[in-house]
Design an enzyme around this catalytic site. Sequence first.
Site, mmCIF file in Angstrom:
data_model
loop_
_atom_site.group_PDB
_atom_site.id
_atom_site.type_symbol
_atom_site.label_atom_id
_atom_site.label_comp_id
_atom_site.label_asym_id
_atom_site.label_seq_id
_atom_site.Cartn_x
_atom_site.Cartn_y
_atom_site.Cartn_z
ATOM 1 N N LEU A 1 0.833 -1.205 0.000
ATOM 2 C CA LEU A 1 0.000 0.000 0.000
ATOM 3 C C LEU A 1 0.872 1.261 0.000
ATOM 4 N N PRO B 1 6.218 6.437 -1.258
ATOM 5 C CA PRO B 1 6.952 7.558 -0.675
ATOM 6 C C PRO B 1 6.040 8.740 -0.308
ATOM 7 N N THR C 1 6.696 -4.861 4.181
ATOM 8 C CA THR C 1 7.121 -6.020 4.969
ATOM 9 C C THR C 1 7.093 -7.257 4.073
ATOM 10 N N ARG D 1 16.120 -10.176 42.077
ATOM 11 C CA ARG D 1 17.069 -9.082 42.265
ATOM 12 C C ARG D 1 16.902 -8.457 43.648
ATOM 13 N N GLN E 1 12.822 -0.937 32.873
ATOM 14 C CA GLN E 1 13.173 -0.111 34.028
ATOM 15 C C GLN E 1 13.413 -0.989 35.255
ATOM 16 N N GLY F 1 16.809 -2.383 35.516
ATOM 17 C CA GLY F 1 17.954 -1.489 35.645
ATOM 18 C C GLY F 1 18.857 -1.616 34.437
ATOM 19 N N GLU G 1 0.640 -0.056 9.966
ATOM 20 C CA GLU G 1 -0.780 -0.385 9.787
ATOM 21 C C GLU G 1 -1.687 0.752 10.256
ATOM 22 N N THR H 1 -0.860 4.847 11.692
ATOM 23 C CA THR H 1 -0.260 5.348 12.932
ATOM 24 C C THR H 1 -1.347 5.510 13.996
ATOM 25 N N GLU I 1 -2.075 8.074 15.535
ATOM 26 C CA GLU I 1 -2.836 9.303 15.266
ATOM 27 C C GLU I 1 -3.971 8.971 14.299
HETATM 28 C C1 LIG Z 1 8.720 -1.726 9.669
HETATM 29 C C2 LIG Z 1 7.621 -1.226 8.789
HETATM 30 C C3 LIG Z 1 6.853 -2.119 8.084
HETATM 31 C C4 LIG Z 1 5.843 -1.675 7.234
HETATM 32 N N1 LIG Z 1 5.132 -2.588 6.502
HETATM 33 C C5 LIG Z 1 4.245 -2.150 5.571
HETATM 34 C C6 LIG Z 1 3.611 -3.064 4.685
HETATM 35 O O1 LIG Z 1 3.824 -4.272 4.760
HETATM 36 N N2 LIG Z 1 2.776 -2.578 3.747
HETATM 37 C C7 LIG Z 1 2.516 -1.250 3.633
HETATM 38 O O2 LIG Z 1 1.762 -0.877 2.749
HETATM 39 N N3 LIG Z 1 3.095 -0.350 4.463
HETATM 40 C C8 LIG Z 1 3.959 -0.775 5.428
HETATM 41 N N4 LIG Z 1 4.578 0.130 6.263
HETATM 42 C C9 LIG Z 1 4.271 1.548 6.143
HETATM 43 C C10 LIG Z 1 3.464 2.080 7.309
HETATM 44 O O3 LIG Z 1 2.170 1.599 7.255
HETATM 45 C C11 LIG Z 1 3.549 3.598 7.287
HETATM 46 O O4 LIG Z 1 4.831 3.936 7.708
HETATM 47 C C12 LIG Z 1 2.537 4.257 8.160
HETATM 48 O O5 LIG Z 1 1.265 4.090 7.641
HETATM 49 C C13 LIG Z 1 2.798 5.741 8.367
HETATM 50 O O6 LIG Z 1 3.063 6.404 7.181
HETATM 51 P P1 LIG Z 1 4.365 7.319 7.039
HETATM 52 O O7 LIG Z 1 5.505 6.556 7.508
HETATM 53 O O8 LIG Z 1 4.405 7.844 5.667
HETATM 54 O O9 LIG Z 1 4.118 8.498 8.063
HETATM 55 P P2 LIG Z 1 3.354 9.863 7.765
HETATM 56 O O10 LIG Z 1 2.041 9.585 7.214
HETATM 57 O O11 LIG Z 1 4.253 10.762 7.053
HETATM 58 O O12 LIG Z 1 3.116 10.383 9.231
HETATM 59 C C14 LIG Z 1 4.053 11.180 9.936
HETATM 60 C C15 LIG Z 1 3.396 11.623 11.218
HETATM 61 O O13 LIG Z 1 2.293 12.469 10.940
HETATM 62 C C16 LIG Z 1 1.131 12.004 11.550
HETATM 63 N N5 LIG Z 1 -0.002 12.343 10.733
HETATM 64 C C17 LIG Z 1 -0.162 12.096 9.415
HETATM 65 N N6 LIG Z 1 -1.336 12.569 9.010
HETATM 66 C C18 LIG Z 1 -1.949 13.110 10.094
HETATM 67 C C19 LIG Z 1 -3.195 13.758 10.307
HETATM 68 N N7 LIG Z 1 -4.058 13.939 9.333
HETATM 69 N N8 LIG Z 1 -3.499 14.179 11.536
HETATM 70 C C20 LIG Z 1 -2.642 14.002 12.552
HETATM 71 N N9 LIG Z 1 -1.443 13.412 12.400
HETATM 72 C C21 LIG Z 1 -1.101 12.961 11.187
HETATM 73 C C22 LIG Z 1 1.357 10.527 11.665
HETATM 74 O O14 LIG Z 1 0.538 9.957 12.648
HETATM 75 C C23 LIG Z 1 2.816 10.489 12.027
HETATM 76 O O15 LIG Z 1 2.956 10.750 13.378
HETATM 77 C C24 LIG Z 1 5.578 -0.297 7.128
HETATM 78 C C25 LIG Z 1 6.343 0.609 7.867
HETATM 79 C C26 LIG Z 1 7.365 0.165 8.677
HETATM 80 C C27 LIG Z 1 8.180 1.155 9.411
HETATM 81 C C1 LIG Z 2 24.998 3.426 30.408
HETATM 82 C C2 LIG Z 2 25.374 3.217 31.834
HETATM 83 C C3 LIG Z 2 26.566 3.702 32.307
HETATM 84 C C4 LIG Z 2 26.941 3.498 33.640
HETATM 85 N N1 LIG Z 2 28.147 3.964 34.062
HETATM 86 C C5 LIG Z 2 28.537 3.727 35.336
HETATM 87 C C6 LIG Z 2 29.811 4.141 35.791
HETATM 88 O O1 LIG Z 2 30.579 4.763 35.046
HETATM 89 N N2 LIG Z 2 30.202 3.818 37.042
HETATM 90 C C7 LIG Z 2 29.386 3.126 37.870
HETATM 91 O O2 LIG Z 2 29.788 2.877 38.995
HETATM 92 N N3 LIG Z 2 28.142 2.729 37.497
HETATM 93 C C8 LIG Z 2 27.711 3.009 36.230
HETATM 94 N N4 LIG Z 2 26.466 2.578 35.822
HETATM 95 C C9 LIG Z 2 25.625 1.819 36.727
HETATM 96 C C10 LIG Z 2 24.407 2.597 37.214
HETATM 97 O O3 LIG Z 2 24.777 3.526 38.147
HETATM 98 C C11 LIG Z 2 23.427 1.570 37.744
HETATM 99 O O4 LIG Z 2 22.972 0.846 36.647
HETATM 100 C C12 LIG Z 2 22.251 2.187 38.419
HETATM 101 O O5 LIG Z 2 22.643 2.770 39.610
HETATM 102 C C13 LIG Z 2 21.130 1.195 38.689
HETATM 103 O O6 LIG Z 2 21.602 -0.001 39.232
HETATM 104 P P1 LIG Z 2 21.170 -1.407 38.633
HETATM 105 O O7 LIG Z 2 21.285 -1.314 37.181
HETATM 106 O O8 LIG Z 2 21.935 -2.440 39.319
HETATM 107 O O9 LIG Z 2 19.641 -1.525 38.990
HETATM 108 P P2 LIG Z 2 19.039 -2.084 40.361
HETATM 109 O O10 LIG Z 2 19.594 -1.326 41.474
HETATM 110 O O11 LIG Z 2 19.153 -3.549 40.373
HETATM 111 O O12 LIG Z 2 17.529 -1.689 40.196
HETATM 112 C C14 LIG Z 2 16.545 -2.544 39.662
HETATM 113 C C15 LIG Z 2 15.204 -1.858 39.779
HETATM 114 O O13 LIG Z 2 14.878 -1.685 41.151
HETATM 115 C C16 LIG Z 2 14.588 -0.343 41.419
HETATM 116 N N5 LIG Z 2 14.995 -0.012 42.762
HETATM 117 C C17 LIG Z 2 16.188 -0.250 43.337
HETATM 118 N N6 LIG Z 2 16.197 0.204 44.578
HETATM 119 C C18 LIG Z 2 14.992 0.765 44.793
HETATM 120 C C19 LIG Z 2 14.390 1.411 45.905
HETATM 121 N N7 LIG Z 2 15.045 1.584 47.026
HETATM 122 N N8 LIG Z 2 13.133 1.856 45.768
HETATM 123 C C20 LIG Z 2 12.458 1.695 44.614
HETATM 124 N N9 LIG Z 2 12.968 1.085 43.551
HETATM 125 C C21 LIG Z 2 14.229 0.622 43.644
HETATM 126 C C22 LIG Z 2 15.352 0.411 40.380
HETATM 127 O O14 LIG Z 2 14.823 1.701 40.169
HETATM 128 C C23 LIG Z 2 15.202 -0.467 39.183
HETATM 129 O O15 LIG Z 2 13.960 -0.229 38.590
HETATM 130 C C24 LIG Z 2 26.078 2.800 34.499
HETATM 131 C C25 LIG Z 2 24.854 2.336 34.026
HETATM 132 C C26 LIG Z 2 24.492 2.539 32.720
HETATM 133 C C27 LIG Z 2 23.184 2.028 32.245
#
Ligand SMILES: Cc1cc2nc3c(=O)[nH]c(=O)nc-3n(C[C@H](O)[C@H](O)[C@H](O)COP(=O)(O)OP(=O)(O)OC[C@H]3O[C@@H](n4cnc5c(N)ncnc54)[C@H](O)[C@@H]3O)c2cc1C
Ligand SMILES: Cc1cc2nc3c(=O)[nH]c(=O)nc-3n(C[C@H](O)[C@H](O)[C@H](O)COP(=O)(O)OP(=O)(O)OC[C@H]3O[C@@H](n4cnc5c(N)ncnc54)[C@H](O)[C@@H]3O)c2cc1C
Lengths: 386, 249, 388
Positions: free
Chosen positions: C125, C128, C158, C269, C337, C340, C364, C366, C368
């Site tokens: 369908l 561009p 697709t 955890r 989330q 972690g 299929e 959006t 919207e």
């Molecule tokens: C992985 C993938 C698989 C796909 N597979 C297929 C397939 O098998 N066959 C096929 O035919 N198509 C397929 N598509 C296309 C898909 O259906 C379109 O991407 C989709 O319909 C949105 O069109 P667009 O990307 O041109 O976005 P646009 O239409 O350009 O929309 C851009 C933004 O504007 C918003 N918007 C547009 N018009 C309005 C309006 N009137 N009011 C408010 N908001 C609006 C949209 O919601 C969106 O947020 C696929 C797309 C992807 C990414």
């Molecule tokens: C891209 C990236 C870079 C990083 N770089 C560094 C770095 O340079 N040095 C370093 O030391 N660390 C680094 N970290 C580690 C980062 O600080 C930890 O990932 C982060 O503190 C969370 O710990 P966790 O992933 O073990 O999650 P967990 O602590 O296991 O948490 C799991 C879930 O439990 C929730 N949770 C935990 N405790 C509580 C509570 N008391 N109350 C409510 N909810 C809770 C959390 O919000 C989370 O949803 C990095 C992480 C990322 C993703």
Amino acid sequence: MDFNLSEEQQMFRDLFRDFAEKEVAPVAEHTDHTEAPPAAVLQKAAAQGFLGAPFPEALGGAAMDQLTYCLLLEALAQQCASTAVTVAVHTSLAGLTLLEAGTAAQKEAYLPRLAGGELGAFALTEPDAGSDTSVLQTRAVLANGGWHFDGVKSWVSNGGTAGLYLVFAATEPGKGPAGLSAFIVEKSAPYLVVGHREPTLGLRGLDVRTLYLEGGPLPEGELLGPLNGGWALAQRAQDRFKLALAAVSLGVAENALALGVRFAVERKQFGTAIAQKGAIQTYLADCATEIESVRHLVHHAAWLADQGQPYARAAAMAKYLGARVAKDTANKMLQVHGGYGFSDEYAISRVYRDSRALKIVGGTDEVQRFLVAQAVLQEAGVAIQP
Amino acid sequence: MNIVVILRAVKDPAGLTVNRKAQKVFVNREQYLFNPSDRNALEAGLRLGGRVTVVALGGAPAEQVLRDARAMGAAQAIRLPDAALQRADAGVLTAVFSRLLDRLGGADLVLAGAECLDADLAQVAPRLAQALQRPFIGQAHQLSVTEGTLSVVAAHGRGFRRLEADLPAVVAVAVDSNKPRYAPGQNLINIFTDPAAVETLTAADLELGEAELTPVVELRGEAFPPEREPGKRLDGDVVGQLVDLIRRA
Amino acid sequence: MEFTFTPQHLALRRMLREFCEEELRPRAKQLDRTGQPDREVLRLMGELGLFGVPFSQKYGGMGAGEVGYCILMEELNRVCPSTATIIGAHIGIGAMSLYLDGAEALKQKYLPDICAGRKIAAFGLTEPNAGSDAAGIQLRATPEGDSYMLDGQKMWITNGPIADVVMTLAVTDPALGARGGATVFAVEAQWDGFSAGKPEKKMGLHGSPTSLLNFDNVRVPKENVVGKLGLGFVTFMKTLDIGRVSLGAATLGGAQVALEAALRWAKVRSQFGRSIAHMQSIQFMLADMAADVEALRSLVYRTAWLVDNGQPFIREAGMCKLLGSEIASRCIDRALQIHGALGLSRDFHLERGWRDARIAEIFEGTNEVQRIVIASELLQEVGVRIRP
Ligand SMILES: Cc1cc2nc3c(=O)[nH]c(=O)nc-3n(C[C@H](O)[C@H](O)[C@H](O)COP(=O)(O)OP(=O)(O)OC[C@H]3O[C@@H](n4cnc5c(N)ncnc54)[C@H](O)[C@@H]3O)c2cc1C
Ligand SMILES: Cc1cc2nc3c(=O)[nH]c(=O)nc-3n(C[C@H](O)[C@H](O)[C@H](O)COP(=O)(O)OP(=O)(O)OC[C@H]3O[C@@H](n4cnc5c(N)ncnc54)[C@H](O)[C@@H]3O)c2cc1C
């Protein structure tokens, strides 16, 4: 009250934006795609003084205040979140902790190196210590005049690229936070083994590693700060990092919004630009409003820090809201892109992936909310535990 | 070749929590599984290419297993629904199945799973062979039939051995010895729609008397096996300590 | 009211669950890495009849109805959204347009192969310049003897690179345009002038190839017109309506598996000296996820039931897609989330689910567009006509 940036801050902001657009933007996609840390960009940043932004001039830094440093991170993040987080870890976690707690000799030895482009890393997290780092399994034992380590650190940003590591370990196991200490470990240390590179959803240019610490000796003098005083150091480092990440989030959100606006203006459906549609306008309005509120939180928290006032709570709020807004904005702007948003050819999908990590790194949303609630309840005279 | 495969529905261990402290097994969700090695037995039967009849005892769970088996390719399914049979021991089951086989006009090959997820007594198949005076082979991994001779690769100690037997015979098929096929969707839809996909036979239909239906095994109670002692970690002079331990043992 | 699945559908789900866990799960990560559909698993699926689940057994289908098809999509998407998408485009919209409106002879010509998986179908369908505004299509079909010559482009299709037959909407009467002047054609990929572009590089669904299709004067015999001449737009819109139910079912699978993963992790955890399952932030996320999943499950299967019972379902179908895609994204995001940093790791499965799920809010129609469709139905009932 004055909501204007100072002239100097404005000048820096323009400089940062210019740098980010000229140097960072062209390699952002490549960085994501190859997952190679942007070494050349970082060298250029160092040459500009950006890797020692808030360090004193005497130590090779550019002596910027926190607000200006936040503007740097924001500008970098507007082009490449990986680069911005790399700099944030390097500066806020590693560099400023050295500056805060290092002896004069340590500072002189290490800070100029960091400012000069050698990266810093901060190894606190462990497999079993994420949100709660008060109990660490990594041990450091003093024997024959040197520290000997045993443990595993996980999720260490810049873990494979850093020259210097701040390592946190238990020096008095069983005492929890009161038994933790920080150490300065060189990359060349034979007992530091750089392990698995974590393949991540986003921030793919950030070199996140597992580190193994097996043996020693680290000279006794490489302890950072007081013995068993590591916990407080880590806390303050995390506060700084939150502010930095809030600034990164701001930049990520702004980038997403800019990409969304551009697409909405150019893309035509139903005979008009989709920007003419109310639903799209609502997204843009929501995101712009939220971004503005994050900006004010960030600037306020940075201003508090620059005034020497407590800013931890403000930073937690900015980090929490910032991460949320970055992710929500990227999500909505991806939606604005329609199918194109799902394509790697458009930057928005990268920004969306990058934004997701912000709700976890540097303390999860849940932990930030806890900290804010703790502060709120403290004012009401109630103490809470996580 | 006529093949009869004996099937069972067993309680799914995923729906259970075993709590040693309380000395209890908690049933979180009552759900049933096709006993795994029975599925292997069915697959082995289907691969031999004869006419496969499946039989099972019980209510709705058995019905489901039998229909699944039909969808996989079994030609006929028989369910024995009597509540009395739920308490059957291996002796009763032997009587039931030999009578059933008579009624079916005999079978060239009777297959069963070598183990059962619940009681795991592994008695029925060998006792049935005994009662029918037929050869029995356990832990079968591969089966083939050429000119009335059954050839089986069966587990033996740590290895395998090849055994031959004349048909008719009884074979217990080892778990994981083959990869049971999935039932094609069309078959599932049709078999589960067909009210006559599974026949039922009662003990009365099989003319089984009170005596044959009375188990000799009586369940007096259930208990957990004793907890195993945790191992000990040796530090330091491991070899010396080991030698010492062995000496004292 | 009767809210139970039939024994047929329960049996189908049991088989599918086992098939997906045993055959698909081990391959899902690989599909994401290589971006190549796994021919072996597709062959197996064909043998089990999974390429024709909702279609009548008369054409070699499984005869499991829309409910059965929703079960398939839910189970596939639990484990591998890429494979679910291949099937969705093949059955849910590709073959569906032929099944709904095709002439008997044309159905006999293609459906048995389609149901057996010997021929892969696609739905053409989007172009561009015609995304949400599907009526803006430009691909032309010009009559020539007893054929039509198709010329133009489709994009984002697709199964594009693996399809054997593409249901293609083309303009047969430019004066009327899409509304009254567009027709669906069953176009075979082997015909001269047809070519598929390279698979697009996407954020997710790496194992489901999507591509541009070029129609360079492809000769299509008249008997390959699907449905009525000039009414192709209606056929395609009807197809998308029904496709939204099963797309909703797919999102349900994604949401469900996220909840399961979150529960498992919350249990094991520990932080701050206790399992995170004891923290209310986690508990409330789990509860919200479960409520979302349950609401979606009810909506999806009720709508599928409406379809199978010949009752009006269009509005509900739009809601299945709208709500489902948002619920799935939300649930997977929460599960991530709760994990972690682990949730972000490509060594683990959640981030793949997160990337894969996002597209359901877009394709299929959006979300919207769904909102516009639902609103326009609502408003029409009170006498207000709106334009998109
Ligand atoms: C992985 C993938 C698989 C796909 N597979 C297929 C397939 O098998 N066959 C096929 O035919 N198509 C397929 N598509 C296309 C898909 O259906 C379109 O991407 C989709 O319909 C949105 O069109 P667009 O990307 O041109 O976005 P646009 O239409 O350009 O929309 C851009 C933004 O504007 C918003 N918007 C547009 N018009 C309005 C309006 N009137 N009011 C408010 N908001 C609006 C949209 O919601 C969106 O947020 C696929 C797309 C992807 C990414
Ligand atoms: C891209 C990236 C870079 C990083 N770089 C560094 C770095 O340079 N040095 C370093 O030391 N660390 C680094 N970290 C580690 C980062 O600080 C930890 O990932 C982060 O503190 C969370 O710990 P966790 O992933 O073990 O999650 P967990 O602590 O296991 O948490 C799991 C879930 O439990 C929730 N949770 C935990 N405790 C509580 C509570 N008391 N109350 C409510 N909810 C809770 C959390 O919000 C989370 O949803 C990095 C992480 C990322 C993703």
